[in-house]
Design a protein around this motif. Structure first.
Motif, short mmCIF file in Angstrom:
data_model
loop_
_atom_site.label_atom_id
_atom_site.label_comp_id
_atom_site.label_asym_id
_atom_site.label_seq_id
_atom_site.Cartn_x
_atom_site.Cartn_y
_atom_site.Cartn_z
N VAL A 176 0.60 -0.99 0.30
CA VAL A 176 -0.19 0.34 0.07
C VAL A 176 0.46 1.09 0.07
O VAL A 176 2.10 1.49 1.07
N ILE A 177 0.47 1.55 -0.74
CA ILE A 177 1.54 3.51 -1.43
C ILE A 177 0.45 4.22 -0.72
O ILE A 177 -0.59 4.59 -1.25
N ASP A 178 0.66 5.13 0.75
CA ASP A 178 -0.18 5.92 1.07
C ASP A 178 0.76 7.18 1.09
O ASP A 178 1.03 8.03 1.95
N ALA A 179 -0.40 8.55 0.05
CA ALA A 179 -0.59 9.08 -0.53
C ALA A 179 -1.24 10.26 0.62
O ALA A 179 -0.78 11.28 0.74
N GLY A 180 -2.02 10.10 1.56
CA GLY A 180 -2.79 10.87 2.60
C GLY A 180 -1.77 11.89 3.42
O GLY A 180 -1.05 11.57 4.06
N ASN A 181 -2.84 12.55 3.90
CA ASN A 181 -2.25 14.40 4.53
C ASN A 181 -2.82 15.02 5.46
O ASN A 181 -4.49 14.71 4.52
N ALA A 182 -2.74 15.08 6.66
CA ALA A 182 -3.99 14.69 8.11
C ALA A 182 -3.66 16.66 7.96
O ALA A 182 -2.46 17.54 7.77
N THR A 183 -5.09 17.89 7.85
CA THR A 183 -5.19 18.91 7.63
C THR A 183 -6.23 18.92 8.74
O THR A 183 -7.44 18.42 9.24
N GLN A 184 -6.37 20.03 9.90
CA GLN A 184 -6.93 20.47 10.71
C GLN A 184 -8.54 20.60 10.23
O GLN A 184 -9.75 20.02 10.56
N ALA A 185 -8.05 21.75 9.29
CA ALA A 185 -9.23 22.24 8.92
C ALA A 185 -10.64 21.05 7.90
O ALA A 185 -11.22 21.04 8.35
N ARG A 186 -10.28 19.77 7.60
CA ARG A 186 -10.67 19.15 7.00
C ARG A 186 -11.20 17.82 7.54
O ARG A 186 -11.28 16.55 7.96
N ASP A 187 -10.21 17.52 8.87
CA ASP A 187 -9.79 16.44 8.88
C ASP A 187 -10.07 15.20 10.60
O ASP A 187 -10.09 14.36 10.95
N GLY A 188 -10.68 16.64 10.99
CA GLY A 188 -11.60 17.00 12.54
C GLY A 188 -9.80 15.99 13.66
O GLY A 188 -9.16 16.43 13.33
N ASP A 189 -10.71 15.24 13.60
CA ASP A 189 -10.46 14.32 15.22
C ASP A 189 -9.44 13.91 14.61
O ASP A 189 -8.48 13.06 15.77
N VAL A 190 -8.88 13.18 13.76
CA VAL A 190 -8.09 12.55 13.46
C VAL A 190 -6.80 12.78 12.98
O VAL A 190 -5.63 12.90 13.49
N PHE A 191 -6.66 14.36 12.71
CA PHE A 191 -5.79 15.38 12.27
C PHE A 191 -4.81 15.64 13.95
O PHE A 191 -3.88 15.28 14.18
N GLY A 192 -5.72 15.77 14.70
CA GLY A 192 -5.49 15.77 16.27
C GLY A 192 -4.51 13.99 16.69
O GLY A 192 -3.48 14.71 17.83
N GLU A 193 -4.63 13.16 16.40
CA GLU A 193 -3.95 12.09 16.22
C GLU A 193 -3.08 11.94 15.61
O GLU A 193 -1.59 11.42 16.31
N VAL A 194 -2.61 12.81 14.44
CA VAL A 194 -1.63 12.80 13.92
C VAL A 194 -0.67 13.69 14.41
O VAL A 194 0.87 13.99 14.76
N GLN A 195 -0.99 14.91 15.55
CA GLN A 195 -0.48 15.80 15.73
C GLN A 195 0.14 15.17 17.10
O GLN A 195 1.44 15.78 17.79
N ALA A 196 -0.12 14.45 17.52
CA ALA A 196 -0.30 13.48 19.07
C ALA A 196 0.94 12.51 18.39
O ALA A 196 2.07 12.77 19.31
N SER A 197 0.58 11.79 17.62
CA SER A 197 1.22 10.88 17.28
C SER A 197 2.59 10.63 15.97
O SER A 197 3.46 9.91 16.19
N GLY A 198 2.40 11.66 15.24
CA GLY A 198 3.21 11.54 13.95
C GLY A 198 1.88 9.90 13.06
O GLY A 198 1.13 9.45 13.12
N ILE A 199 2.31 11.25 11.47
CA ILE A 199 1.63 10.76 10.79
C ILE A 199 1.77 8.94 10.46
O ILE A 199 1.14 8.24 9.62
N ALA A 200 3.14 8.77 9.89
CA ALA A 200 3.82 7.75 9.89
C ALA A 200 2.51 6.49 10.82
O ALA A 200 2.04 5.71 10.68
N ALA A 201 2.76 6.55 12.35
CA ALA A 201 2.20 5.89 13.08
C ALA A 201 0.80 5.46 13.22
O ALA A 201 -0.17 5.21 13.17
N VAL A 202 -0.03 6.83 12.73
CA VAL A 202 -1.59 6.67 12.28
C VAL A 202 -1.74 6.40 11.57
O VAL A 202 -2.62 5.38 10.97
#
Length: 249
Positions: A128-154
């Motif tokens: 799986v090639i993962d091209a996703g990015n998390a943004t605060q305005a669009r992604d809500g709670d999942v953005f919070g997860e990324v801020q806390a843990s990093g996008i690699a872990a999420v």
């Protein structure tokens, strides 16, 4: 014990082997990377048919790979796939996952929890090639997860069981469209993942799309080129990107 997706992984690896042989022949002949194409086509299922999915999927289709763009309403993708040529087709996400030797994730990051709920079993064992990015305005709670843990872990959490490689997330799709197969030195694309074979397959697909892959390291290193990091949004050649990111190999 083998999984149902093992044959797909082996087939993708065989295709990779042929592609690397061809790439070596091209380099020996002095041909540029943009002249290299895979010896055999890989089937690529693209989850999401928006800007990034259609841009990168289109580059792969033009390189000779078989590509299935997907959405919940595949009938709405007719004009897009027709514009990408005969190697492109449309389907729903389940069909794209089943179709693909490799799966390319190109949906808003807020969709990852639902993606995991609906397709975790189907993605298990897949490259799986993962091209996703998390943004605060669009992604809500999942953005919070990324801020806390990093996008690699999420990403690893929601794509658990898949052979995840982060790639094609470090720039806007317009940059990819503009710079694919450019002359004067290929644009570098950073990739990171924990599975060596998956990394090698992703690296070849980066080349086929018209870029130069830079293997940054294990999946955790994907945070160094995530949105908002110093490694995001760069238009550099491979040696320049390695220096910028501190990659020594």
């Amino acid at each position: 014990m083998s999984t149902r997706s093992d044959p797909l992984t082996r087939r993708a690896a065989l295709v990779l082997g042929g592609a690397l042989i061809l790439a070596s022949s091209c380099l020996a002949a002095g041909l540029p990377a943009s002249a290299q194409t895979a010896a055999q086509p890989v089937r690529i299922g693209v989850i999401g048919a928006g800007n990034i999915g259609s841009t990168i999927g289109g580059l792969w289709a033009k390189a000779g790979h078989e590509v299935m763009l997907s959405s919940r309403h595949p009938e709405e993708l007719k004009s897009i796939v027709e514009g990408l040529g005969p190697k492109a087709k449309a389907g729903n996400p389940a069909e794209a996952i089943a179709f693909g030797d490799v799966v390319f994730i190109a949906v808003p990051y807020k969709a990852y929890p639902q993606l995991a709920q609906d397709y975790a079993g189907a993605l298990k064992g897949k490259v799986v090639i993962d091209a996703g990015n998390a943004t605060q305005a669009r992604d809500g709670d999942v953005f919070g997860e990324v801020q806390a843990s990093g996008i690699a872990a999420v990403s690893a959490k929601y794509l658990s069981g898949a052979k995840v490689v982060r790639g094609f997330n470090a720039a806007n799709y317009k940059i990819f469209a503009k710079n694919a197969h450019r002359e004067g030195g290929s644009m570098a694309i950073p990739i990171a993942g924990d599975d060596p074979k998956a990394l090698a397959i992703a690296a070849q697909l980066v080349r086929d799309a018209g870029f130069d892959p830079v293997e940054v390291g294990p999946l955790a290193k994907a945070d160094t080129f995530a949105m908002g990091s110093p490694g995001f949004g760069l238009d550099l050649k491979a040696d320049e990107l390695r220096t910028h990111l501190g990659v020594t190999r």
